[in-house]
Design an enzyme around this catalytic site. Structure first.
Site, PDB file in Angstrom:
ATOM      1  N   LYS A  34      -8.337 -62.165 -23.544  1.00 46.11           N
ATOM      2  CA  LYS A  34      -7.170 -62.914 -23.661  1.00 46.11           C
ATOM      3  C   LYS A  34      -7.584 -64.383 -23.546  1.00 46.11           C
ATOM      4  O   LYS A  34      -6.774 -65.194 -24.283  1.00 46.11           O
ATOM      5  CB  LYS A  34      -6.123 -62.595 -22.417  1.00 46.11           C
ATOM      6  CG  LYS A  34      -6.655 -63.071 -21.202  1.00 46.11           C
ATOM      7  CD  LYS A  34      -5.766 -62.654 -19.790  1.00 46.11           C
ATOM      8  CE  LYS A  34      -6.357 -63.197 -18.658  1.00 46.11           C
ATOM      9  NZ  LYS A  34      -6.561 -64.744 -18.456  1.00 46.11           N
ATOM     10  N   THR A  35      -8.581 -64.975 -23.004  1.00 42.51           N
ATOM     11  CA  THR A  35      -8.665 -66.298 -22.671  1.00 42.51           C
ATOM     12  C   THR A  35      -9.333 -66.876 -24.091  1.00 42.51           C
ATOM     13  O   THR A  35      -8.757 -67.842 -24.718  1.00 42.51           O
ATOM     14  CB  THR A  35      -9.865 -66.795 -21.949  1.00 42.51           C
ATOM     15  OG1 THR A  35      -9.565 -66.095 -20.693  1.00 42.51           O
ATOM     16  CG2 THR A  35     -10.197 -68.166 -21.744  1.00 42.51           C
ATOM     17  N   ASP A 217      -0.728 -68.515 -18.832  1.00 41.48           N
ATOM     18  CA  ASP A 217      -1.765 -67.505 -18.779  1.00 41.48           C
ATOM     19  C   ASP A 217      -1.363 -66.702 -17.301  1.00 41.48           C
ATOM     20  O   ASP A 217      -0.674 -67.122 -16.205  1.00 41.48           O
ATOM     21  CB  ASP A 217      -3.035 -68.254 -18.388  1.00 41.48           C
ATOM     22  CG  ASP A 217      -4.024 -67.224 -18.166  1.00 41.48           C
ATOM     23  OD1 ASP A 217      -4.044 -66.105 -18.833  1.00 41.48           O
ATOM     24  OD2 ASP A 217      -5.209 -67.589 -17.801  1.00 41.48           O
ATOM     25  N   GLU A 218      -1.784 -65.394 -17.342  1.00 43.32           N
ATOM     26  CA  GLU A 218      -1.386 -64.602 -16.144  1.00 43.32           C
ATOM     27  C   GLU A 218       0.050 -64.627 -15.799  1.00 43.32           C
ATOM     28  O   GLU A 218       0.518 -64.653 -14.720  1.00 43.32           O
ATOM     29  CB  GLU A 218      -2.370 -65.154 -14.964  1.00 43.32           C
ATOM     30  CG  GLU A 218      -3.711 -65.123 -14.927  1.00 43.32           C
ATOM     31  CD  GLU A 218      -4.704 -63.747 -15.181  1.00 43.32           C
ATOM     32  OE1 GLU A 218      -3.920 -62.609 -14.938  1.00 43.32           O
ATOM     33  OE2 GLU A 218      -5.776 -63.648 -15.221  1.00 43.32           O
ATOM     34  N   GLN A 248      -1.671 -55.186 -14.067  1.00 40.42           N
ATOM     35  CA  GLN A 248      -2.597 -56.070 -13.133  1.00 40.42           C
ATOM     36  C   GLN A 248      -1.605 -56.860 -12.256  1.00 40.42           C
ATOM     37  O   GLN A 248      -2.327 -57.869 -11.887  1.00 40.42           O
ATOM     38  CB  GLN A 248      -3.593 -56.623 -13.648  1.00 40.42           C
ATOM     39  CG  GLN A 248      -4.611 -55.860 -14.661  1.00 40.42           C
ATOM     40  CD  GLN A 248      -5.910 -56.704 -14.986  1.00 40.42           C
ATOM     41  OE1 GLN A 248      -6.670 -57.011 -14.491  1.00 40.42           O
ATOM     42  NE2 GLN A 248      -5.624 -56.726 -16.485  1.00 40.42           N
ATOM     43  N   ARG A 606     -13.035 -53.303 -13.185  1.00 38.50           N
ATOM     44  CA  ARG A 606     -14.161 -54.252 -12.875  1.00 38.50           C
ATOM     45  C   ARG A 606     -15.552 -53.781 -13.329  1.00 38.50           C
ATOM     46  O   ARG A 606     -16.417 -54.517 -13.623  1.00 38.50           O
ATOM     47  CB  ARG A 606     -14.294 -54.736 -11.397  1.00 38.50           C
ATOM     48  CG  ARG A 606     -13.012 -55.283 -10.746  1.00 38.50           C
ATOM     49  CD  ARG A 606     -12.367 -56.423 -11.627  1.00 38.50           C
ATOM     50  NE  ARG A 606     -11.192 -55.950 -12.380  1.00 38.50           N
ATOM     51  CZ  ARG A 606     -10.741 -56.505 -13.366  1.00 38.50           C
ATOM     52  NH1 ARG A 606     -11.329 -57.755 -13.752  1.00 38.50           N
ATOM     53  NH2 ARG A 606      -9.756 -56.030 -13.988  1.00 38.50           N
TER      54      ARG A 606
END
Length: 682
Positions: A34-35, A217-218, A248, A606
């Site tokens: 995503k970044t 973002d987020e 998430q 993770r």
């Protein structure tokens, strides 16, 4: 105007980066890049602009994320751009208020008050309030209620009637006091820009012209106030692009609203929705488990992560079942060492758990096994004040050092102040042939000490003698019960209370003493001689601290952290421990089962190569072993997706079995040889 290079993007990422006008929802699954999409979209919008580049505002939830984004945009463009503003929501609000403070009667040189400043104001206001009823209010709780009421005036906070009444009375006084002091609090950094825009439409118009594109973002972590701010900024040009993952969304407990991302396409007609489902982090076997777990949540954007990593060997996630929680941490420490011996650096390995209280037992086992570790997102168990105090008492029983004595001589308070300690130190320097401990034992003849100080020192040695007594008896000792009772009797629990804001804080502190007692009890249960066992325990603690001091640069350490702290991170090897009902979902913290399932999903995703889940059949609570059940989330995983070891051990091949037997025989021989040597006395 430049032409953007899309070569390093997959089809879905290209689609998101190529989006121009109008609302956009990018559903970015875990590990989907995503970044890269955010950075590339910003760089394309600026680079392909025919004239003056458009103003772009990117809102994040951490300053670190904002800095990283700006650096990567500049690197991708090959130059520093002035068209991008990136920062947190609060940083954005601060910038707006600095520029337009006078429009809402705010001192332009205002300061930002942190939570401790706010509590100090509330505490002072309470003193001057005439309240005939309850007067021992928890200041932090009152302030939280006031902030919630300010943000959502139409919604009454969930609180006792007494607290609501006092909070309501305090709000106008609190606002007046802040204004008089020339300060704003963190909540004001969001609320006051909204007030500014509502009262001054011309200012809102200027800010809208300044930022023709807004990205977030987020986005799944936004709350109601942040969503209101976004809508007022973007409802005219509608160039709002949000990136997030509803699967998430794990911060509902602090006000985040998952409905913001779930309902975004309904809020903005014609919204383009792009799913980034290609995962570049985890193996397909790990994603199969994670996808199955999260699919049980019904209120979500339906998506399935697909593995893009080409792992040489794909291993199914493993589930180990242990008889007790003590066996669980012992075997996890051994499994960590197994991974290390197979070539994984310690820093490749992470151990995740639901709450901080679970980490103390594992820390002890890792210390005993000489496995280096660090704790993220909290204070390491053995660095906690109360744990260091208890350990200092044990150290002073048979091997007192001046530093340990100084730590506990007046803990709990015995009337021995710093001035008396300094005079004793000066006296000790003049009589350096004598140890500081010996000097303290003969203070009765020291005329420079007040009688109360001498009595306090005498009381300290009496308390030590009481703690020393069990080491000279052969009667069975339940250290898990004895140590907390001892520290209550000497007044230590009451002493801790002075440093706690409320009863909950005291419970958390005292839990450190109780956990330490259990850790010590488990260690001593394996030792035949109590004094020798104590010395080995203290040595184990001190050796770890000394090794930590010697290390420098990037440390090769196992990472211990809560599931929340692990968000955004990745590790080749991940252990998730304590996968039981009442742990995950948590019996106190996990009232929202859907959010607890999302938290478990975050923990699973993770892992890059190896995922190990563990739980126990019995767990010690309040001094008694109690049966516990595996987490419902674990039971939802089809058995064919995992390898299960109900006895806590992997089956071994013939060659491996022979090596194990050979190793066991060598250990038995070494143990028998050790028993022939008399234990060291001290």
């Amino acid at each position: 105007m430049g032409h953007f290079n899309f070569e390093n993007l997959n089809p879905e990422q290209r689609q998101a980066v190529a989006h121009n006008e109008g609302p956009l929802l990018i559903l970015a699954g875990a590990g989907s890049g995503k970044t890269r999409v955010l950075v590339s979209r910003v760089a394309r919008l600026i680079g392909e602009s025919p004239g003056q580049p458009p103003g772009i505002c990117v809102l994040t939830f951490t300053n670190k994320a904002a800095r990283e984004l700006k650096v990567r945009v500049n690197e991708q463009m090959g130059r520093k751009t002035q068209s991008l503003w990136a920062g947190t929501f609060h940083s954005f609000g601060l910038q707006i208020l600095r520029k337009y403070a006078r429009k809402i009667e705010l001192n332009p040189k205002f300061h930002v008050a942190d939570s401790s400043d706010g509590q100090a104001i509330v505490k002072d206001l309470l003193i001057h309030m005439h309240n005939s009823g309850k007067n021992d209010f928890q200041v932090d709780r009152l302030l939280n209620i006031m902030q919630e009421w300010k943000a959502f005036p139409s919604r009454e906070p969930a609180a006792d009637a007494e607290y609501l009444a006092v909070a309501q009375a305090l709000i106008p006084k609190y606002e007046s006091r802040k204004k008089a002091l020339g300060v704003v609090d963190f909540e004001d950094l969001l609320l006051k820009p909204l007030e500014l825009f509502e009262r001054h439409p011309e200012t809102l118009h200027k800010v809208r012209e300044l930022f023709q594109y807004v990205m977030v973002d987020e986005f799944q972590d936004t709350n109601e106030v942040q969503m209101k701010l976004l809508r007022i900024l973007c409802d005219e040009h509608r160039n709002l692009a949000v990136v997030g993952d509803d699967d998430q969304a794990i911060y509902g407990w602090r006000g985040a609203q998952v409905k913001n991302i779930l309902e975004f396409p309904k809020m903005y007609e014609g919204c383009e929705v792009i799913q980034l489902n290609r995962n570049y982090r985890s193996s397909s076997a790990i994603l199969d488990v994670a996808n199955k777990v999260i699919s049980k949540n019904t209120d979500r954007h339906g998506k399935v992560l697909k593995a893009e990593s080409q792992a040489a060997q794909i291993e199914k996630p493993e589930v180990f079942v242990f008889e007790t929680d003590q066996e669980e941490v012992e075997q996890v420490a051994k499994l960590i060492e197994d991974f290390h011996q197979k070539g994984h650096p310690y820093k490749d390995i992470a151990v995740l758990y639901r709450s901080n209280g679970q980490g103390g037992f594992l820390e002890t086992e890792l210390r005993q096994a000489r496995v280096p570790y660090s704790l993220s997102g909290g204070t390491a168990f053995f660095d906690r004040r109360e744990v260091k105090d208890v350990l200092a008492y044990l150290m002073c029983l048979f091997m007192p050092k001046e530093v340990s004595l100084r730590r506990i001589l007046n803990v709990p308070l015995r009337g021995i102040g710093d001035e008396s300690l300094n005079r004793l130190s000066e006296y000790h320097q003049e009589h350096s042939e004598e140890s500081f401990v010996s000097l303290l034992r003969r203070t009765s003849n020291m005329e420079f000490l007040q009688p109360a100080v001498k009595q306090g020192i005498e009381k300290f040695f009496q308390d030590l003698d009481e703690l020393r007594r069990p080491f000279f008896t052969k009667e069975p000792i339940d250290w898990e019960t004895f140590l907390p009772r001892y520290f209550i009797n000497i007044g230590y629990r009451n002493y801790l209370q002075k440093f706690c804001k409320n009863d909950e804080a005291l419970k958390r502190r005292w839990a450190g003493v109780e956990i330490f007692a259990r850790v010590f009890s488990n260690f001593m249960a394996k030792k035949s001689d109590r004094k020798t066992g104590l010395k080995e325990f203290v040595d184990m603690m001190l050796l770890r601290d000394y090794e930590d001091e010697l290390e420098s640069g990037e440390k090769d350490q196992v990472q211990l952290m809560t599931m929340h702290a692990a968000k955004g991170l990745e590790f080749p090897v991940v252990f998730v421990i304590g996968v039981e009902e009442d742990m995950i979902p948590h019996h106190k913290l996990g009232s929202d089962i859907a959010e607890e399932r999302r938290l478990f999903y975050v923990a699973l995703t993770r892992a890059m190569e190896s995922l190990i889940l563990t739980h126990a059949r019995t767990r010690k609570r309040y001094g008694k072993l109690r049966e516990v059940a595996p987490s419902r989330f674990l039971l939802e995983i089809p058995s064919e997706l995992i390898r299960q070891y109900p006895n806590g051990y992997r089956p071994v091949s013939g060659d491996a079995r022979a090596l194990l037997i050979e190793d066991l025989q060598a250990k038995l021989a070494a143990s028998m040889e050790k028993q022939r040597i008399e234990p060291q006395k001290y």
